[in-house]
Enzyme design. Structure first.
Site, PDB file in Angstrom:
ATOM      1  N   THR A  12       0.820  -1.210   0.000  1.00  0.00           N
ATOM      2  CA  THR A  12       0.000   0.000   0.000  1.00  0.00           C
ATOM      3  C   THR A  12       0.856   1.263   0.000  1.00  0.00           C
ATOM      4  O   THR A  12       0.332   2.359  -0.173  1.00  0.00           O
ATOM      5  CB  THR A  12      -0.896   0.049   1.254  1.00  0.00           C
ATOM      6  OG1 THR A  12      -0.044  -0.084   2.405  1.00  0.00           O
ATOM      7  CG2 THR A  12      -1.923  -1.056   1.238  1.00  0.00           C
ATOM      8  N   CYS A 149      17.839   5.999  -0.045  1.00  0.00           N
ATOM      9  CA  CYS A 149      17.664   6.652  -1.341  1.00  0.00           C
ATOM     10  C   CYS A 149      18.720   7.726  -1.620  1.00  0.00           C
ATOM     11  O   CYS A 149      19.226   7.847  -2.731  1.00  0.00           O
ATOM     12  CB  CYS A 149      16.265   7.262  -1.458  1.00  0.00           C
ATOM     13  SG  CYS A 149      15.768   8.258  -0.049  1.00  0.00           S
ATOM     14  N   SER A 179       8.621  12.259  -1.989  1.00  0.00           N
ATOM     15  CA  SER A 179       8.239  10.851  -2.004  1.00  0.00           C
ATOM     16  C   SER A 179       9.175  10.019  -1.130  1.00  0.00           C
ATOM     17  O   SER A 179       8.819   8.923  -0.715  1.00  0.00           O
ATOM     18  CB  SER A 179       8.206  10.302  -3.433  1.00  0.00           C
ATOM     19  OG  SER A 179       9.461  10.455  -4.052  1.00  0.00           O
ATOM     20  N   GLY A 180      10.339  10.549  -0.832  1.00  0.00           N
ATOM     21  CA  GLY A 180      11.265   9.852   0.055  1.00  0.00           C
ATOM     22  C   GLY A 180      10.728   9.711   1.467  1.00  0.00           C
ATOM     23  O   GLY A 180      11.179   8.846   2.223  1.00  0.00           O
ATOM     24  N   GLU A 202      18.916  10.641   8.480  1.00  0.00           N
ATOM     25  CA  GLU A 202      19.350  10.548   7.086  1.00  0.00           C
ATOM     26  C   GLU A 202      20.854  10.783   6.938  1.00  0.00           C
ATOM     27  O   GLU A 202      21.539  10.058   6.210  1.00  0.00           O
ATOM     28  CB  GLU A 202      18.581  11.583   6.253  1.00  0.00           C
ATOM     29  CG  GLU A 202      18.689  11.391   4.757  1.00  0.00           C
ATOM     30  CD  GLU A 202      17.722  10.347   4.251  1.00  0.00           C
ATOM     31  OE1 GLU A 202      17.030   9.706   5.072  1.00  0.00           O
ATOM     32  OE2 GLU A 202      17.663  10.143   3.027  1.00  0.00           O
ATOM     33  N   HIS A 242      15.967  12.980  -6.123  1.00  0.00           N
ATOM     34  CA  HIS A 242      16.870  13.626  -5.166  1.00  0.00           C
ATOM     35  C   HIS A 242      18.028  14.273  -5.926  1.00  0.00           C
ATOM     36  O   HIS A 242      18.766  13.601  -6.649  1.00  0.00           O
ATOM     37  CB  HIS A 242      17.461  12.591  -4.207  1.00  0.00           C
ATOM     38  CG  HIS A 242      16.511  12.081  -3.174  1.00  0.00           C
ATOM     39  ND1 HIS A 242      15.224  12.542  -3.031  1.00  0.00           N
ATOM     40  CD2 HIS A 242      16.674  11.153  -2.180  1.00  0.00           C
ATOM     41  CE1 HIS A 242      14.639  11.913  -2.020  1.00  0.00           C
ATOM     42  NE2 HIS A 242      15.484  11.071  -1.497  1.00  0.00           N
ATOM     43  N   ASN A 331      14.498   8.708  -6.436  1.00  0.00           N
ATOM     44  CA  ASN A 331      14.649   8.166  -5.090  1.00  0.00           C
ATOM     45  C   ASN A 331      13.803   6.935  -4.791  1.00  0.00           C
ATOM     46  O   ASN A 331      14.168   6.146  -3.925  1.00  0.00           O
ATOM     47  CB  ASN A 331      14.347   9.247  -4.051  1.00  0.00           C
ATOM     48  CG  ASN A 331      13.028   9.932  -4.290  1.00  0.00           C
ATOM     49  OD1 ASN A 331      12.825  10.533  -5.356  1.00  0.00           O
ATOM     50  ND2 ASN A 331      12.127   9.851  -3.341  1.00  0.00           N
TER      51      ASN A 331
END
Lengths: 354, 354, 354, 354
Positions: A12, A149, A179-180, A202, A242, A331
């Site tokens: 999902t 990513c 979207s990352g 990150e 990215h 990414n």
């Protein structure tokens, strides 16, 4: 021969749906089942769509998503592609490996284990060998992870440059797409007309993962690379792609043309093996003064199946002993699901999945 | 005593209008005339408004903008604040200086001349002394420039850190606001959902200007600083406020608290002299994990007249010998018109405008 | 006399924080306590900040938010301002009224009850009288609601026009800001470079609420107005300020000047009573060809305490019997917390809170 | 038979480049030359790229753009597709027609002439007949225009509904994409976090053009339709795809299903003739509660050559005698270059280009 049966976990989510996209019509793999948390049990793909730039097959749209059932997956699938959130990925992925399933995971849970390869087929294909240390390997079960990513986007050019000139210092500042953060991810109220100079964990991931991936395999274990690697990470209002600013020094002192050639001529196992999801040209070097840009270069990569799998590098400059550049990659394709699919293709071709 | 009469050049542009904003009710200066190119001759401020976050006085809105007339300006004004485009600024500014006008300019045309100070009152107030070398100085005419917007944003923290620990290496990557490109500036089609890794001449300016400003005055000339300074510049979809990623090394090896203190306790001439547009706290250090942000910190600075004149620094981190941070400043206030107004205030207080 | 003690419910949310903003230094009211759900119990305002364009007092930032305790609120506060989500507002607000607290609510739960006024002081101040029908009124407890944010923005101009010319048909299409969806609200992935033509229940609310508010009080109940009211609602990537497109016909056939005058000369009880949060000019009519715009007009309203409380109308046009216009108002000030604060001020001045 | 030779005018602009895109590999037409203003003479397509979502053939990218030369175009081309700005289109297009060239134009200059059809092949294919009145028709020269982008988007559904139920009133409010303003178009400073309720002449065009197109051909001239048509136009921060809010009444009183069927079952000449750029399903009706959206539906249309040529309608609702809906179409494909290409295809098939 018939295709291998695979499961997609986290179907999902943003990454899970990129897995589905890349597995539609895949020459090696057939989707056997889509899985997610209890909350989505019984929903169809069409009801939970997250990806806006790709049209799924009608059949896919009508496929039901089921609650994860390790036993059932183990009985029906040779491979599980995992786009699960890290907090639940740890146990489920290990359970699957214990039951003989080869897990290719986008989650960070197992990435730093010394018996788990953090794998990019163009960068460190030999690291795949460490899965032999996993106690479940004999029964066919193991875990292979792909990198974060933002790490992935620079790993290819850094590998090419490290091989050619030896990296000493890498300062990277990121311009990371929304979207990352998955879906729903970043609230629009926080990012419209704004940028956010913080993405949890990150920078630590980037600084560690790149050293593991560029490390050397010794006695079945990875000895980390030891150049200086510094990262500052920022979220920007871009959907996919990215961008990363690079300032680097090398052991050697190449000229700009040599650097450009080292990047554009870089080819590795996925290209030699002609893996289905491998881009013919893994690093595309552009000369235009204002490239790469997310809006123009996120989907770079040929053939069609490798769209979004190439890394674009541009604005190569030299100042004294320093080299400057920008790199851009998709990414959730190269830096997400595409990375794991390519890892699985490599594992198949290298014979780890018999 | 009555206030000095000043002209604003480029009054139809983004920077010109920030000059007008900052000069409304100024304790030292009175706007005597607004000037721009022939095209805008006779228009009123209300017809060419560019700034959306400030309400001008009704009187200002009705003021007529006139075509630049050097002779007339020289007759009526002691100072000219210039927000002219660089290509036309060069000659007009010099003509004004030749006629005895003190020019405080935001244009880049004269910045690198060795008899023109590139001035930030908190950073290099003593450099103002080089105007004595300008041949027009005897008659009261001279040119003082402020730095590029992206240079200014990091010049204050870098000055504080250089003084305290000695800079060796500075790698900066920028996240620059759209107002920095003036109006109409960047087409919306190029930046919605995108970032642009190229701003013409920006990196060169940053790399040179910072070394000039942190240089030492010797025999009436500036000897440039000589640490390594590398910049990558990117435009992002933000209206106002440049964010900048910093990765640095120092001659000394301070701990994080010492770095934070060196920044937050930094005070300089503008604070000691209580210049009207000087922020009480020139560098604001924030502890929150996700600051500074353009949407939250662009207008930092107290008192009211100094809104947008403070630089905010956050996310201070140390890794081995490297220090990481983000800095943010308002690019058309501190990094534009506000810089020149503060320069003029310093010149008044130091007695250069008698 | 000392100020009334008030509670703010939903203090961690967007509307709750606008309540706090408007109550800082309020001449009638003192904040006695901030309340929210159990989850936020013990957090300070500084830890849950949602509003980016306003700086709270230091004291406010350090105030602790407590879990809602109806008994305790009833003991210490005469008024509760509610920014609660509708699903939990229904019971809590009624419980408070039962215990003698005057509730001014931004939630939709009780809006359509015939003993609850849907109140905008400029539009239907006499409707306040229906609270006498609430069984708790004798003990000082009652509920007053303000309208939905998108309804409020057009209610003022529609009231002025209905009074002057009689409304027959109103077609409205909205361009609604993100803050209307609360926080975290709309995921950035859904709205960057996009608009969303659906806001749950919004059109139904607009179509009903406007008819209730423009209805006539008869025998202590509201008889709904009966013109044709049609709404299409769309979310756009704007932080604050709902823009609304209007196409209307009237019973009479005024000319454009008469329409403009009816709007700009409109004054009502809040202006006559000089309520603290009332804008001097409740409807600002602009002549410029491209106004109102969210970026320029969301915060319209004077004096300072009424910033964001005026509605701006522009682009008035007539075509045959149709009139076209755009209206803009701040959705969380005039259309949210500001509406309820103004309601409470009216109730105080009209003597309902003795 | 060999393909017709065509010229593209305005080849450096947004619409011009959409013409090039649609003509690549076209079964009827071959690009013979690309033309633009003197300023771009000699530039290659790769140097003036405006479209970010389509990859041109390498050959196209290298094609040189030449200054417009009416004589030369007339000698080599049967058709000219014009994406010229209206102010220069008037004379050039007429000159070409005078010299025997069939001009298919996206410019507004000639749209309201009574001997020039304002043509959408699905809406008013018979109007093409009015070109016989153009004095140049005998020599093969004539002008055919396509409608304004925002008019086109609703013309298809309005045609279907007018045929079925008779339109009485149409209130439309637009949410128009940035590409509609051409390049550079809207400055980013004006639209980031904002919407602009003004597009010069747009509302007037919409209100007139729709009545001309839905008019009846009588004695070789168009008698305009006479329902009430009201438009409010707004620019929003979306790259491609105009969304339009519709509130309508009809002569008849259909139920919702009948309206949905009238739209989804609508087919016209382009579908019957299977024109290459015609979408199989010209109006796509969606049931989801939150469609159409620019990010999801701008490129609707099959087969591949008709991507962006279908109109998507959604959120059909009925309230009393009113019908509400949203329509979405691609403003530079269906509403721009695609419209003219389809017009030319119709003219070919109908025999006007022999």
């Amino acid at each position: 021969v018939s295709n291998m049966q695979v499961a997609v976990l986290g179907a999902t989510g943003m990454i899970g749906q990129r897995f589905i996209q890349l597995l539609e019509g895949h020459p090696f793999f057939d989707i056997n089942g889509l899985y997610a948390s209890e909350r989505s049990d019984g929903k169809r793909v069409s009801q939970v769509l997250k990806i806006k730039d790709y049209e799924f097959d009608q059949e896919t749209l009508e496929t039901e998503i089921k609650q994860i059932d390790v036993k059932k997956i183990a009985e029906s699938c040779r491979i599980a592609f995992s786009g699960l959130p890290s907090e639940i990925a740890r146990d489920i992925e290990q359970d699957l490996a214990d039951k003989g399933v080869a897990v290719f995971s986008n989650a960070s849970s197992h990435r730093m284990r010394d018996d788990v390869p953090l794998l990019i087929p163009e960068v460190n294909p030999d690291h795949l060998e460490v899965i032999r240390s996993q106690k479940t390997f004999g029964d066919g079960g193991f875990i292979v992870t792909n990198a974060n990513c933002s790490t992935t986007g620079i790993a290819l050019p850094l590998k090419a440059l490290d091989d050619a000139f030896g990296l000493k210092l890498v300062c990277v500042s990121t311009y990371q797409a929304l979207s990352g953060a998955g879906y729903p991810g970043v609230p629009s109220l926080d990012i419209i007309g704004n940028v956010l100079p913080y993405i949890k964990s990150e920078e630590e991931k980037m600084e560690m993962e790149i050293l593991k991936m560029l490390g050397i395999l010794e006695d079945g274990r990875v000895r980390f690379a030891d150049f200086d690697m510094l990262a500052n990470c920022v979220r920007v209002p871009v959907i996919d792609g990215h961008l990363e600013s690079l300032i680097m020094t090398f052991v050697e002192d190449p000229d700009l043309d040599e650097v450009a050639s080292a990047l554009s001529e870089f080819r590795a196992d996925p290209q030699h093996l002609e893996l289905p999801t491998a881009p013919i040209e893994p690093i595309i070097v552009r000369d235009e003064v204002d490239r790469p840009q997310p809006a123009l270069d996120a989907y770079a990569g040929e053939p069609e199946r490798a769209r979004g799998m190439a890394v674009t590098v541009g604005r190569l400059r030299k100042k004294d002993m320093y080299f400057k550049a920008f790199a851009l990659s998709h990414n959730t394709l190269r830096g997400g699901a595409g990375g794991s699919v390519l890892n699985a293709e490599l594992a198949v071709e290298k014979g780890y999945l018999r």
